[in-house]
Design a protein around this motif. Structure first.
Motif: not given
Length: 417
Positions: A321, A362, A384
């Motif tokens: 991420i 995010w 998301a």
């Protein structure tokens, strides 16, 4: 001596009295226990009603208890049998609890707590159900727990899957439009090969959400985060490469610029490849050291078994991420710096808005993901992915389609390939 002889004589005596009742003595010379069972009713006015209702006879050989079934034991003044205890027996689903300061026959009935059961009357304690079961509403039996995961049968899973397929078909249609108008200025602007690569990666982003829906399996657990990480890296690095293409093309027009040699080269594709290889390297190390696996969680919720994918190493998951977020932040900064370049087809402004939305989604994902469990956690990640991918598709390609279909005069010049 005299009494001893009499005692031995009495032991052998058998005699009959009226009305035909036989009497004898045991080996110790004692008479057998013979009693009449009588009912005494104390009535007003000091009256007593005595009624024989049975008999008890005990000897060396047998014991007899006789109750006259035709006798009215409790009537006519009582319509129910008197209680032998202080209270009624505890029903199934309850347990006995000693009442302080009361006789031993007196107790309270306490209901079994959630997760325990008793299926007998006057149970001294409740039994805890196994981890895969829970007590029913009456606390009289253990029943299997419900299994919780995001399935296609439930409304949330079906809705997310439908949205993903609609967005996939929309992206495919945009891809078809770009192929049809391949030689027009609006398509050629800012590297049409990167545009096609971005569209393909967005289609894969929408499809990869289907790996998150359905009963978790070992294969799905291994593939879904890796697939998501790689295709998202391709998408964001393509946006970064498109932004750098704008910057290079504008600055190459300046006299004496050294960026002229990079115009028309394969630098954007090389950049996408390098960024993607970095993400692939993180995924390979993750899969080799601490890969995801299917987890059965029976402790988080009392009445539900959560079937989920344990990410193995949370550190590597957030590394993926963070890597994507870093690329998105670089794209946002580069696009923001290039948004005012004087070019009719400069898409830096559109990229700025898309990256702003991407980073916002995010940024909100991390706390929402960490505070969720079970199917809600999976739904948060799917949302998301879909919303950020849809933001890229809408902000970057919607203006191009608008020019192609609604402002064709801006796109009439066809440039030979």
């Amino acid at each position: 001596m005299f009494f001893s002889q009499i005692n031995q004589f009495v032991r052998n005596v058998i005699f009959t009295t009226f009305p035909n009742d036989t009497h004898s003595f045991n080996k110790h010379g004692d008479p057998p226990a013979r009693f009449n069972i009588v009912k005494w009713l104390f009535l007003p006015g000091n009256q007593i009603d005595v009624t024989k209702v049975g008999s008890f006879n005990a000897s060396d050989h047998e014991t007899q208890l006789y109750i006259n079934s035709s006798a009215d034991l409790w009537g006519p003044h009582f319509n129910m049998t008197p209680e032998l205890l202080c209270n009624a027996p505890c029903a199934p689903g309850y347990r006995k609890s000693k009442r302080e300061g009361a006789p031993s026959c007196c107790y309270d009935c306490v209901p079994c707590v959630d997760g325990e059961m008793s299926n007998t009357s006057d149970a001294p304690s409740c039994f805890r159900c196994p981890g895969y079961e829970m007590s029913n509403k009456q606390r009289t039996a253990c029943v299997p727990k419900m299994i919780n995961y995001l399935s296609y049968e439930e409304t949330l899973g079906a809705s997310l899957a439908s949205i993903a397929l609609v967005l996939f078909l929309t992206t495919s249609a945009v891809q078809g439009v770009f192929v049809k108008y391949w030689k027009t200025p609006i398509v050629r602007a800012n590297n049409r090969n990167l545009s096609c690569l971005l569209l393909i990666s967005l289609m894969l982003c929408f499809l990869c959400t289907l790996l998150f829906i359905g009963r978790p399996t070992q294969i799905c657990c291994l593939l879904r985060q890796v697939t998501f990480g790689i295709v998202f890296t391709i998408s964001v690095s393509s946006v970064l490469a498109k932004t750098l293409t704008v910057i290079i093309a504008f600055n190459a027009t300046k006299p004496g610029s050294k960026l002229k040699k990079y115009v028309g080269t394969q630098l954007p594709i090389v950049l996408v490849t390098i960024c993607s290889l970095g993400e692939i390297g993180i995924c390979l190390i993750w899969m080799a050291s601490d890969p995801p696996f299917v987890e059965v969680d029976i402790l988080s919720e009392r009445d539900t078994i959560i079937l989920q994918c344990n990410e193995g190493s949370v550190t590597f998951f957030f590394c993926i991420i963070g890597y994507i977020g870093t690329l998105a932040l670089l794209s946002f900064i580069a696009a923001f710096l290039a948004k005012d370049f004087p070019d009719r087809f400069n898409e830096a402004k559109n990229i700025t808005f898309s990256m702003l939305g991407f980073c916002s989604v995010w940024g909100a994902f991390v706390p929402a993901y960490l505070s969720s469990k079970g199917s809600r956690m999976v739904a948060v990640e799917i949302f998301a992915i879909l919303s950020s991918s849809a933001g890229l598709l809408g902000c970057i390609f919607a203006p191009k389609c608008y020019i192609i279909f609604l402002r064709p005069q801006l796109n009439t010049k066809v440039i030979a390939q």
